[in-house]
Design a protein around this motif. Structure first.
Motif, PDB file in Angstrom:
ATOM      1  N   TYR A   1      -0.436   3.854  -5.824  1.00 16.08           N
ATOM      2  CA  TYR A   1      -0.496   4.509  -3.964  1.00 16.08           C
ATOM      3  C   TYR A   1      -1.654   5.427  -4.318  1.00 16.08           C
ATOM      4  N   GLU A   2      -1.737   6.013  -3.112  1.00 15.19           N
ATOM      5  CA  GLU A   2      -2.968   6.396  -2.964  1.00 15.19           C
ATOM      6  C   GLU A   2      -2.735   8.160  -2.657  1.00 15.19           C
TER       7      GLU A   2
ATOM      8  N   LYS B   1     -11.904   8.608  -3.454  1.00 16.10           N
ATOM      9  CA  LYS B   1     -10.093   8.026  -3.369  1.00 16.10           C
ATOM     10  C   LYS B   1      -9.161   8.210  -4.491  1.00 16.10           C
TER      11      LYS B   1
ATOM     12  N   ARG C   1       1.844   5.421  -0.103  1.00 13.90           N
ATOM     13  CA  ARG C   1       1.366   6.275   0.000  1.00 13.90           C
ATOM     14  C   ARG C   1       1.648   7.647  -0.942  1.00 13.90           C
TER      15      ARG C   1
ATOM     16  N   TYR D   1      -5.861   7.599  -7.310  1.00 17.38           N
ATOM     17  CA  TYR D   1      -5.012   6.741  -6.933  1.00 17.38           C
ATOM     18  C   TYR D   1      -3.531   6.788  -8.623  1.00 17.38           C
TER      19      TYR D   1
ATOM     20  N   ASP E   1       0.356  -1.204  -0.010  1.00 12.70           N
ATOM     21  CA  ASP E   1       0.156   0.321  -0.045  1.00 12.70           C
ATOM     22  C   ASP E   1       1.190   1.276   0.085  1.00 12.70           C
TER      23      ASP E   1
END
Length: 491
Positions: free
Chosen positions: A103-104, A95, A25, A97, A23
């Motif tokens: 990745y966010e 959200k 970010r 991406y 994950d």
């Protein structure tokens, strides 16, 4: 294990048989300047353009297309690699991406995009909607007044557009639907699809009143798909319908979906529009009977006048029959009738004959309670087995100060404080019965100006021009109704 990186951090965890899920970010995405806001349109059904699935759909913010998933080999992932489009928005979680890196993105400059996808309104914002007439500039450069916004005619849905635009300008109804909390907790039976109407109508209200739109018009696509589904295809996008038929179904469907019942449980629909009347009904003997047989029947109980009480969400006003033949001098004259003449139906003494398949009745009507918002439907169309006929008679009406006190019973005249109404919406049908078009006049409460809307076209109009049209549906606002309905939150 946490690993520090200059741009983003990585969280790695072992799951199941040694698979590693990452994950990532980031607050800084190098591709944000590739976003093309002018192609973003969130009015259409949230479907993957390849798999046609509703599940886990992402919008590509560079080309505006929708794709499913963001994992390896997913449609969004493949699209990002193939076309080097990197910024995607999850249409459900809101959200952002970056793909294929996965990745966010957390960046405040994207907030305008999430607001267009899901506009939200505070109580303070809602309270001020009718107090100002500020023009807003859309991303495409056009200026517009929130609420006075054109709706796409996808093929033949102008009959529904005018009704939706009329209701979006009824403040208590609009205010209720602008705040999702008002109806989010309403419980519906399992498998009940009707609540979809409530959700989609709320979404449409928020888009129509959004002060931060990217464009100065809205597509009612998702709302109308819910209508097609919930009406079991009685109302379609591709086939012209009748605005009064649609409005009748829509009001009742919304009332039921909001948990309202016929007698006991109110909803915002009945609080805004429901009035009541007395109906006096007398059965008539069959016209083919002999005079003495008729006289004998008229003294029996069955043929005595009966009185019943009934509620209504709108009043149907009958037009006088249009002349069949015109003489040479009158060829260009369109018949006209004052509004108060056709309102005479509800004065308690005017009798009208109603025929059913087997029996005939004489009926008269008198109002017992007036609603904060009163809907008139002017009966322009008569249907028989072969064709639909339209009555072109023009109804002459004042735009303000229509007093209905004389149509109330004596008791109601004592209890009803205010009986004076002003027009807020006027739906017009132009052209032939089966192939005509609809347009609507609405009053913008903040500016006090009138606007005409026909699908995407929005123009201002002089009030005196409104009365020259073939009015079909009208919504009137009681002059005191700000006090008792505009402050609705829940029901």
């Amino acid at each position: 294990k946490w690993t520090s990186l200059p741009v983003h951090f990585v969280f790695a965890a072992k799951i199941g048989r040694g698979r590693v899920v990452e994950d990532r970010r980031s607050r800084h995405c190098p591709y944000l300047d590739t976003i093309n806001r002018s192609v973003l349109d969130f009015d259409f059904e949230k479907l993957c353009s390849i798999s046609l699935s509703h599940i886990n759909v992402y919008a590509c913010l560079i080309c505006g297309k929708y794709f499913q998933g963001r994992g390896l080999k997913s449609h969004a992932y493949t699209h990002s690699v193939q076309f080097t489009h990197h910024v995607f928005l999850n249409l459900h979680t809101l959200k952002f991406y970056c793909l294929p890196d996965n990745y966010e993105i957390i960046d405040s400059s994207l907030e305008d995009i999430t607001y267009v996808l899901k506009p939200t309104f505070t109580k303070q914002h809602i309270a001020g909607l009718d107090k100002q007439g500020k023009l807003y500039r859309a991303y495409d450069g056009t200026t517009y007044l929130p609420g006075i916004v054109g709706l796409n005619n996808i093929k033949a849905n102008d009959y529904a557009n005018v009704v939706l635009q009329a209701f979006s300008n009824v403040p208590p109804l609009r205010n209720y639907f602008l705040e999702e909390e008002n109806y989010r907790e309403i419980r519906r039976p399992p498998g009940d699809i009707m609540f979809l109407l409530v959700q989609r109508f709320g979404e449409l209200m928020r888009k129509l009143w959004n002060p931060r739109n990217f464009k100065a018009h809205v597509s009612p696509h998702e709302m109308l798909q819910a209508v097609v589904l919930c009406s079991k295809k009685n109302f379609q996008i591709t086939k012209q319908g009748d605005a009064v038929d649609f409005m009748t179904w829509f009001l009742n469907a919304l009332h039921g979906a909001l948990g309202g019942t016929k007698k006991k449980k109110p909803s915002i629909i009945t609080k805004a529009f429901q009035g009541s009347m007395r109906i006096f009904s007398k059965k008539l003997p069959h016209p083919d009977l002999l005079p003495e047989e008729k006289e004998a029947l008229l003294v029996t109980d069955e043929y005595q006048e009966q009185m019943s009480e009934s509620t209504f969400l709108f009043l149907t006003l009958d037009l006088p029959t249009a002349p069949l033949y015109k003489d040479e001098k009158e060829q260009l004259i369109i018949p006209q009738v004052p509004l108060f003449n056709i309102l005479g139906k509800f004065n308690g003494s005017t009798e009208k004959e109603y025929k059913t398949y087997k029996e005939n009745f004489l009926k008269r009507f008198q109002l017992t309670k007036l609603p904060p918002y009163l809907i008139f439907c002017i009966k322009r169309f008569t249907k028989n087995n072969f064709f639909v006929e339209k009555n072109p008679t023009i109804v002459n009406f004042p735009i303000t100060n229509v007093d209905l006190r004389e149509y109330l019973t004596e008791e109601a005249q004592v209890t009803e404080k205010n009986t004076t109404y002003d027009l807020v919406a006027n739906v017009v049908h132009d052209g032939k019965p089966t192939e005509g078009a609809y347009r609507i006049h609405v009053l913008h409460h903040g500016t006090g100006k009138w606007y005409e809307m026909q699908d995407l076209q929005v123009t201002d109009i002089l009030p005196q021009m409104i009365t020259l049209s073939e009015a079909y549906i009208q919504i009137w606002k009681r002059q005191d109704s700000d006090d008792d309905t505009n402050n609705h939150t829940g029901v």
